[in-house]
Design a protein around this motif. Structure first.
Motif, PDB file in Angstrom:
ATOM      1  N   VAL A  43      66.422  34.634 -44.857  1.00 36.56           N
ATOM      2  CA  VAL A  43      66.800  35.714 -44.000  1.00 36.56           C
ATOM      3  C   VAL A  43      65.860  37.026 -44.419  1.00 36.56           C
ATOM      4  O   VAL A  43      66.120  37.185 -45.845  1.00 36.56           O
ATOM      5  N   ILE A  44      65.029  37.347 -43.768  1.00 38.59           N
ATOM      6  CA  ILE A  44      64.284  38.635 -43.991  1.00 38.59           C
ATOM      7  C   ILE A  44      64.774  39.762 -43.085  1.00 38.59           C
ATOM      8  O   ILE A  44      64.608  39.590 -41.897  1.00 38.59           O
ATOM      9  N   ASN A  45      65.185  40.716 -43.881  1.00 36.73           N
ATOM     10  CA  ASN A  45      65.833  41.981 -43.161  1.00 36.73           C
ATOM     11  C   ASN A  45      64.917  43.085 -43.130  1.00 36.73           C
ATOM     12  O   ASN A  45      64.520  43.566 -44.407  1.00 36.73           O
ATOM     13  N   LEU A  46      64.351  43.469 -42.153  1.00 33.62           N
ATOM     14  CA  LEU A  46      63.386  44.854 -41.975  1.00 33.62           C
ATOM     15  C   LEU A  46      64.180  46.131 -41.788  1.00 33.62           C
ATOM     16  O   LEU A  46      63.628  47.003 -41.778  1.00 33.62           O
ATOM     17  N   GLN A  47      65.414  46.052 -41.858  1.00 39.01           N
ATOM     18  CA  GLN A  47      66.497  47.386 -41.706  1.00 39.01           C
ATOM     19  C   GLN A  47      66.583  47.798 -42.984  1.00 39.01           C
ATOM     20  O   GLN A  47      66.716  47.391 -43.937  1.00 39.01           O
TER      21      GLN A  47
ATOM     22  N   LYS B  61      52.850  50.571 -42.581  1.00 37.98           N
ATOM     23  CA  LYS B  61      51.563  50.850 -43.330  1.00 37.98           C
ATOM     24  C   LYS B  61      51.249  49.420 -43.963  1.00 37.98           C
ATOM     25  O   LYS B  61      51.829  48.553 -43.998  1.00 37.98           O
ATOM     26  N   GLN B  62      49.952  49.558 -44.465  1.00 37.83           N
ATOM     27  CA  GLN B  62      49.386  48.216 -44.676  1.00 37.83           C
ATOM     28  C   GLN B  62      49.978  47.973 -46.351  1.00 37.83           C
ATOM     29  O   GLN B  62      50.271  46.633 -46.398  1.00 37.83           O
ATOM     30  N   LEU B  63      50.392  48.615 -46.995  1.00 40.59           N
ATOM     31  CA  LEU B  63      51.092  48.070 -48.113  1.00 40.59           C
ATOM     32  C   LEU B  63      52.612  47.187 -47.714  1.00 40.59           C
ATOM     33  O   LEU B  63      52.794  46.177 -48.333  1.00 40.59           O
ATOM     34  N   ASN B  64      53.195  47.827 -46.900  1.00 43.17           N
ATOM     35  CA  ASN B  64      54.359  47.092 -46.361  1.00 43.17           C
ATOM     36  C   ASN B  64      54.145  45.881 -45.452  1.00 43.17           C
ATOM     37  O   ASN B  64      54.822  44.624 -45.696  1.00 43.17           O
ATOM     38  N   ILE B  65      52.843  45.759 -44.827  1.00 44.69           N
ATOM     39  CA  ILE B  65      52.218  44.589 -44.315  1.00 44.69           C
ATOM     40  C   ILE B  65      51.987  43.652 -45.174  1.00 44.69           C
ATOM     41  O   ILE B  65      52.342  42.343 -44.979  1.00 44.69           O
ATOM     42  N   LEU B  66      51.435  43.830 -46.352  1.00 45.32           N
ATOM     43  CA  LEU B  66      50.917  43.167 -47.347  1.00 45.32           C
ATOM     44  C   LEU B  66      52.395  42.552 -48.044  1.00 45.32           C
ATOM     45  O   LEU B  66      52.363  41.399 -48.141  1.00 45.32           O
TER      46      LEU B  66
ATOM     47  N   LEU C 102      56.076  37.629 -48.592  1.00 42.79           N
ATOM     48  CA  LEU C 102      57.401  37.130 -48.178  1.00 42.79           C
ATOM     49  C   LEU C 102      57.236  35.879 -47.427  1.00 42.79           C
ATOM     50  O   LEU C 102      57.698  34.920 -47.848  1.00 42.79           O
ATOM     51  N   LEU C 103      56.431  36.142 -46.411  1.00 43.00           N
ATOM     52  CA  LEU C 103      56.159  34.925 -45.454  1.00 43.00           C
ATOM     53  C   LEU C 103      55.370  33.798 -46.351  1.00 43.00           C
ATOM     54  O   LEU C 103      55.636  32.466 -46.018  1.00 43.00           O
ATOM     55  N   ARG C 104      54.516  34.115 -46.972  1.00 42.58           N
ATOM     56  CA  ARG C 104      53.751  33.213 -48.053  1.00 42.58           C
ATOM     57  C   ARG C 104      54.717  32.453 -48.785  1.00 42.58           C
ATOM     58  O   ARG C 104      54.503  31.268 -48.979  1.00 42.58           O
ATOM     59  N   GLN C 105      55.649  33.208 -49.648  1.00 38.30           N
ATOM     60  CA  GLN C 105      56.410  32.622 -50.402  1.00 38.30           C
ATOM     61  C   GLN C 105      57.648  31.565 -49.692  1.00 38.30           C
ATOM     62  O   GLN C 105      57.727  30.570 -50.564  1.00 38.30           O
TER      63      GLN C 105
END
Length: 173
Positions: free
Chosen positions: A64-68, A100-105, A110-113
């Motif tokens: 589970v990846i939570n963006l909140q 921001k780019q840092l958060n998208i990185l 996470l998605l790669r992991q």
């Protein structure tokens, strides 16, 4: 009902049955709101609660990846997810300022992991997940704006962040 309409209806029913079978008999579309299923291993939804966490676990979700941010959570989601024997990751994206780019990185990392795992991603409405996916596609994968926006919509991007994401994709990274 025309023959074509009947065929499309039957195909939609078959697709739903196959998806429920793939989710260990759990009808996630009836449990999660909103609910997006861009591919077999990706689930996008709005905010979770104990019942939704249990449904995700029963359906075979592994991560589970939570963006909140914590300020939006109404219960101890991290404990609930871990107790249900799923991995838990939190990347707080509270709004447009956090796209921001840092958060998208970090999101990409996470998605790669967890590549190849069955992942449930969520925010309050799903729109931040869609925004992050669109920006990832455009900034990190070099997709055209139209393709990146389409990816975002499949993952829950709504009008709330649509213009902001489009504007950010216009700026080369």
């Amino acid at each position: 009902m025309t023959k074509d309409t009947k065929l499309r209806t039957e195909m939609a029913i078959q697709s739903t049955v196959e998806r429920i079978d793939a989710d260990n008999g759990v009808d996630l579309a009836a449990t999660l709101n909103p609910y997006f299923r861009p591919d077999d291993n990706s689930i996008v939804s709005g905010a979770l609660d104990d019942d939704k966490v249990a449904a995700l676990a029963k359906s075979g979700v592994e991560v589970v990846i939570n963006l909140q941010p914590d300020t939006e959570l109404s219960f101890d989601e991290a404990s609930a997810v871990k107790q249900a024997r799923m991995q838990y990751e939190q990347l707080p994206i509270g709004g447009a300022d956090d796209l921001k780019q840092l958060n998208i990185l970090a999101f990409d990392s996470l998605l790669r992991q967890y590549h190849g795992k069955k992942i449930a991603m969520h925010c309050k409405s799903g729109s931040r997940v869609g925004a992050a996916m669109a920006l990832r596609a455009g900034w990190l994968r070099g997709r055209k704006i139209e393709t990146a926006m389409e990816r975002g919509h499949r993952y829950g991007l709504t009008e709330k962040f649509e213009q902001e994401v489009h504007n950010r994709l216009l700026v080369p990274r």
